[in-house]
Design a protein around this motif. Structure first.
Motif, short mmCIF file in Angstrom:
data_model
loop_
_atom_site.label_atom_id
_atom_site.label_comp_id
_atom_site.label_asym_id
_atom_site.label_seq_id
_atom_site.Cartn_x
_atom_site.Cartn_y
_atom_site.Cartn_z
N GLU A 133 0.82 -1.21 0.00
CA GLU A 133 0.00 0.00 0.00
C GLU A 133 0.86 1.27 0.00
OE1 GLU A 133 -2.53 -0.32 3.39
OE2 GLU A 133 -3.67 -2.02 2.60
N LEU A 134 1.89 1.30 -0.85
CA LEU A 134 2.79 2.45 -0.88
C LEU A 134 2.44 3.46 -1.96
CD1 LEU A 134 6.22 0.73 -0.19
CD2 LEU A 134 4.80 2.01 1.40
N ASP A 161 2.43 5.83 -5.02
CA ASP A 161 3.53 6.43 -5.79
C ASP A 161 4.85 6.42 -5.03
OD1 ASP A 161 1.79 6.92 -7.86
OD2 ASP A 161 1.38 9.00 -7.27
N PHE A 162 4.81 6.19 -3.72
CA PHE A 162 6.06 6.15 -2.94
C PHE A 162 6.95 4.99 -3.35
CE2 PHE A 162 3.89 9.00 0.00
CZ PHE A 162 4.92 9.80 0.45
N ILE A 163 6.40 4.00 -4.03
CA ILE A 163 7.20 2.84 -4.42
C ILE A 163 8.37 3.24 -5.30
CG2 ILE A 163 5.89 2.24 -6.50
CD1 ILE A 163 7.40 -0.20 -3.89
N ASP A 164 8.26 4.37 -6.01
CA ASP A 164 9.34 4.83 -6.89
C ASP A 164 10.15 5.97 -6.28
OD1 ASP A 164 8.99 3.05 -9.17
OD2 ASP A 164 7.08 4.08 -9.47
N MET A 165 9.97 6.19 -4.99
CA MET A 165 10.76 7.19 -4.28
C MET A 165 11.81 6.51 -3.41
SD MET A 165 7.85 9.99 -3.20
CE MET A 165 9.10 11.13 -2.59
N PRO A 166 12.90 7.23 -3.07
CA PRO A 166 13.95 6.62 -2.24
C PRO A 166 13.40 6.16 -0.89
CG PRO A 166 14.72 8.68 -3.19
CD PRO A 166 13.25 8.61 -3.48
N VAL A 167 13.89 5.03 -0.42
CA VAL A 167 13.42 4.48 0.85
C VAL A 167 13.73 5.41 2.02
CG1 VAL A 167 13.86 2.59 2.48
CG2 VAL A 167 13.36 2.08 0.10
N ARG A 168 14.74 6.28 1.87
CA ARG A 168 15.05 7.23 2.95
C ARG A 168 13.88 8.18 3.23
NH1 ARG A 168 16.23 11.83 0.08
NH2 ARG A 168 17.25 11.52 -1.94
N THR A 169 12.95 8.31 2.28
CA THR A 169 11.79 9.17 2.49
C THR A 169 10.64 8.44 3.17
OG1 THR A 169 10.77 8.67 0.32
CG2 THR A 169 12.40 10.45 0.40
N TYR A 170 10.80 7.14 3.42
CA TYR A 170 9.74 6.32 4.01
C TYR A 170 9.72 6.47 5.53
CZ TYR A 170 9.31 3.61 -0.39
OH TYR A 170 9.12 3.21 -1.68
N SER A 171 8.54 6.37 6.10
CA SER A 171 8.42 6.23 7.54
C SER A 171 8.82 4.81 7.93
CB SER A 171 6.98 6.51 7.99
OG SER A 171 6.12 5.48 7.50
N SER A 172 9.01 4.57 9.23
CA SER A 172 9.36 3.22 9.68
C SER A 172 8.23 2.23 9.34
CB SER A 172 9.65 3.20 11.18
OG SER A 172 8.53 3.64 11.92
N ARG A 180 8.46 1.23 5.64
CA ARG A 180 9.54 0.26 5.44
C ARG A 180 9.11 -1.13 5.90
NH1 ARG A 180 15.54 2.43 6.29
NH2 ARG A 180 15.34 4.57 5.55
N ALA A 181 8.47 -1.15 7.06
CA ALA A 181 8.03 -2.44 7.61
C ALA A 181 7.00 -3.10 6.70
CB ALA A 181 7.47 -2.24 9.01
N ARG A 182 6.06 -2.32 6.17
CA ARG A 182 5.04 -2.88 5.28
C ARG A 182 5.67 -3.46 4.02
NH1 ARG A 182 2.14 2.05 5.91
NH2 ARG A 182 2.07 2.33 3.66
N LEU A 183 6.66 -2.74 3.46
CA LEU A 183 7.32 -3.24 2.26
C LEU A 183 8.11 -4.51 2.57
CD1 LEU A 183 7.96 -2.89 -0.72
CD2 LEU A 183 9.89 -1.42 -0.08
#
Length: 250
Positions: free
Chosen positions: A135-136, A138-149, A152-155
């Motif tokens: 359930e990410l 458009d974030f799927i194509d953004m750097p993981v450093r921009t993800y919340s914890s 990251r855990a969901r991915l």
């Protein structure tokens, strides 16, 4: 199937200056089996996990739970004893450990998939399911450093759960995401129970009791107990002086 026989894992401790009085006290109290500058994270650990069995691993912080999973995953070689793993392993360590923060989520799916032995064609066949499950958007194509914890855990959970590996190792991840995602993750866990061998590390005793058929309690690197989930959990909570188990809010 996973067989662990008299496992011992030893780490070297970093050196730092101490007062002479503290150094003398530590020297007097040190276990004589240990050399100066060494720490046994696990010692004399033995158990067997049968094919299709789900085992929960509990214990206080620093008890060796995550270290044990890393030994089963082949990351740490034993210093003592023997570990035998029959089958391929899919690992899911806490909060997407192992992700490359500069790469996109999509690129990390391929990176993680290859690291656990999948081919590019295999990943191509499941990547849409992984992205949809996580359930990410458009974030799927953004750097993981921009993800919340939680992202990251969901991915990480989506990658592990959609692999075809025989053995799944899950470390402190079952509470990731909001209530709707946790409900979906619970459904996926229920689906693979019995199909694959699963080892779960968690401080959430409700999830451990819900999914595990057997529980291992680690205390300061040694096995305090192993057996039926409800019994071992109650022993652990009593020893930890927890008066009441936290409720399952889901």
């Amino acid at each position: 199937m996973v067989e662990v026989n008299d496992l011992g894992i030893k780490f070297k401790m970093g050196k730092r200056r101490r007062s002479r009085a503290l150094a003398l006290l530590l020297e007097r109290s040190r276990d004589r089996r240990e050399s100066a500058g060494e720490f046994w994270a696990l010692r004399h650990v033995s158990f067997t996990v049968e094919r299709g069995e789900t085992v929960g691993i509990i214990g206080r912080n620093g008890s060796g739970k995550s270290t044990l999973l890393r030994v089963v995953a082949g990351i740490y070689p034993p210093d003592e004893g023997k570990v035998s793993v029959q089958g391929e392993v899919s690992t899911l360590f806490s909060l997407g450990t192992g992700f490359n923060a500069e790469l996109s989520g999509r690129d990390n799916v391929y990176l993680d998939g290859i690291m656990i032995g999948m081919t590019k064609n295999q990943i191509d066949g499941i990547i849409d399911n992984i992205i949809g499950f996580a359930e990410l958007g458009d974030f799927i194509d953004m750097p993981v450093r921009t993800y919340s914890s939680g992202m990251r855990a969901r991915l990480g959970f989506a990658i592990a759960i959609h692999s075809d590996k025989d053995i799944v190792l899950i470390d402190e991840i079952m509470g990731a995401g909001d209530a709707a995602f946790r409900q979906k993750a619970d459904a996926e866990m229920s689906r693979i129970i019995g199909e694959r061998t699963v080892l779960i590390v968690s401080h959430d005793m409700n999830n451990i009791e819900k999914f595990a058929s057997k529980v291992i309690w680690l205390n300061r690197g040694v096995m305090a107990a192993m057996g039926e989930p409800k019994e071992i959990i109650e022993q652990y909570l009593a020893a930890s002086k927890v008066k009441k188990r936290p409720p399952d809010l889901d």
